[in-house]
Design an enzyme around this catalytic site. Sequence first.
Site, PDB file in Angstrom:
ATOM      1  N   ASP A 163       0.789  -1.092   0.082  1.00  0.00           N
ATOM      2  CA  ASP A 163       0.079  -0.012   0.116  1.00  0.00           C
ATOM      3  C   ASP A 163       0.896   1.220   0.137  1.00  0.00           C
ATOM      4  O   ASP A 163       1.747   1.448  -0.790  1.00  0.00           O
ATOM      5  CB  ASP A 163      -0.969  -0.081   1.309  1.00  0.00           C
ATOM      6  N   TRP A 164       0.679   2.370   0.924  1.00  0.00           N
ATOM      7  CA  TRP A 164       1.385   3.436   1.003  1.00  0.00           C
ATOM      8  C   TRP A 164       2.877   3.289   1.469  1.00  0.00           C
ATOM      9  O   TRP A 164       3.725   3.973   1.050  1.00  0.00           O
ATOM     10  CB  TRP A 164       0.966   4.568   1.976  1.00  0.00           C
ATOM     11  N   TRP A 232     -12.599   7.463  -2.477  1.00  0.00           N
ATOM     12  CA  TRP A 232     -11.772   7.192  -1.214  1.00  0.00           C
ATOM     13  C   TRP A 232     -11.393   8.649  -0.746  1.00  0.00           C
ATOM     14  O   TRP A 232     -11.380   8.976   0.533  1.00  0.00           O
ATOM     15  CB  TRP A 232     -10.962   6.232  -1.483  1.00  0.00           C
ATOM     16  N   ASP A 316      -7.503  -8.653  -4.304  1.00  0.00           N
ATOM     17  CA  ASP A 316      -7.382  -7.244  -4.158  1.00  0.00           C
ATOM     18  C   ASP A 316      -7.748  -6.727  -5.731  1.00  0.00           C
ATOM     19  O   ASP A 316      -6.904  -6.773  -6.492  1.00  0.00           O
ATOM     20  CB  ASP A 316      -5.924  -6.923  -3.839  1.00  0.00           C
ATOM     21  N   HIS A 347      -6.182  -6.964  -0.092  1.00  0.00           N
ATOM     22  CA  HIS A 347      -5.421  -6.008  -0.110  1.00  0.00           C
ATOM     23  C   HIS A 347      -4.536  -6.104   1.167  1.00  0.00           C
ATOM     24  O   HIS A 347      -3.235  -5.813   1.011  1.00  0.00           O
ATOM     25  CB  HIS A 347      -6.058  -4.694  -0.044  1.00  0.00           C
TER      26      HIS A 347
END
Length: 381
Positions: A163-164, A232, A316, A347
């Site tokens: 992710d980030w 989002w 995901d 995810h």
Amino acid sequence: MPTTEQKQRGYLHGERNGTITTLIPAPAELAAAEPEVTVHHTADGVAFVRTPEDRFADLPDYPFAPHYAVIDGLQMHYLDEGPRDGEPVLLLHGQPASSYLYRRMVTPLAEAGYRVIAPDLIGFGKSDKPIDLRFHHFERQVALVKAFIQTLGLDAISLFAQDWGSCIGLRIVGDRPDLFARVAISNGQLPVFHPPMFYIPEPVELDPAAPSMLEALGPTVGDPFPVAFQAWINFTLTSPGFDPSRMIAYMCAAGGRPLSEAEIAAYNAPFPSLLFRAGPRAFPSMVNQCGTRNAAAWRGLAGFARPFLHVRGTLDTQFGSQEMQDSMTTIIPGAKGQPHTALEAGHYIQDNKGEELAALLVDFFAANPIAVSPVSRVFGA
């Protein structure tokens, strides 16, 4: 300007803007609404809050001792497990998670002889939380993690990120490939959007009538990434009821392993009120700041010949596709010949398949022994 229908749809065709500007309420007003919470300030004047330690008492499956590094006047919490002289494995989480996401992976990696370091990004977990959404700029978050690596004196690093954490981690690998011995990525990318692709409301204003998470995001299921991600951004910035833990719970259930209520509470422990949630609220909008400097980092990644592994979660819908995996493994030279893998997970693959993922990493590390000498501990820009 975007129409009402476009706002409800999520993908806004209005003017793109790169950063958050005006906030309603302002951070000081938000703090005044919670007078029982102590607001601290760094020497540079950054206002932040610190989650009370008792919020983290008895988190399930998280028996790890806390460690802290001071970065730019802010406490950055991290786990440091396994032998101190073991090869360092750096685990970077994304939004809106924390090092708690890695609770099922830390012990297997440490027992395999690695020094496992899992920080909470500033704004998350047990780390300090600046209250102004505008603090959370992508370049600043990259700089904070770079400073953390320098403070701990890490080199010959084996990175795993998602992710980030992938955005930040891959950026640093692209900037300083010499510091990394191996890299593994799951369900993440290093995006480049120049000019900015998404619309940020101006001003960013809390909306008491904002829809619930499912109402906001449900209509975008199956839509292209820009549509879903714009929704989002809108939801996290404007919904006063944004609960980070419920998002993780929803995604973990979609990935095949529903969370217990105790685990959901653990993911929510860092965020007792809205004042503590600037990081989770602001991070999605940072995607608009992923521009020319990320493009430059890709040039470094395109020359990264050390071992690179990609593990995707097939459940995901945004980041788990074969196309996403191929887009990285065909560009990065170190990916050639590695056993890139797909797990039946969502995810938050670390939570869905933590032990299996840790075993994959141990095998990857063992099959690719470090063949580089530690580099200078002086960390450049």
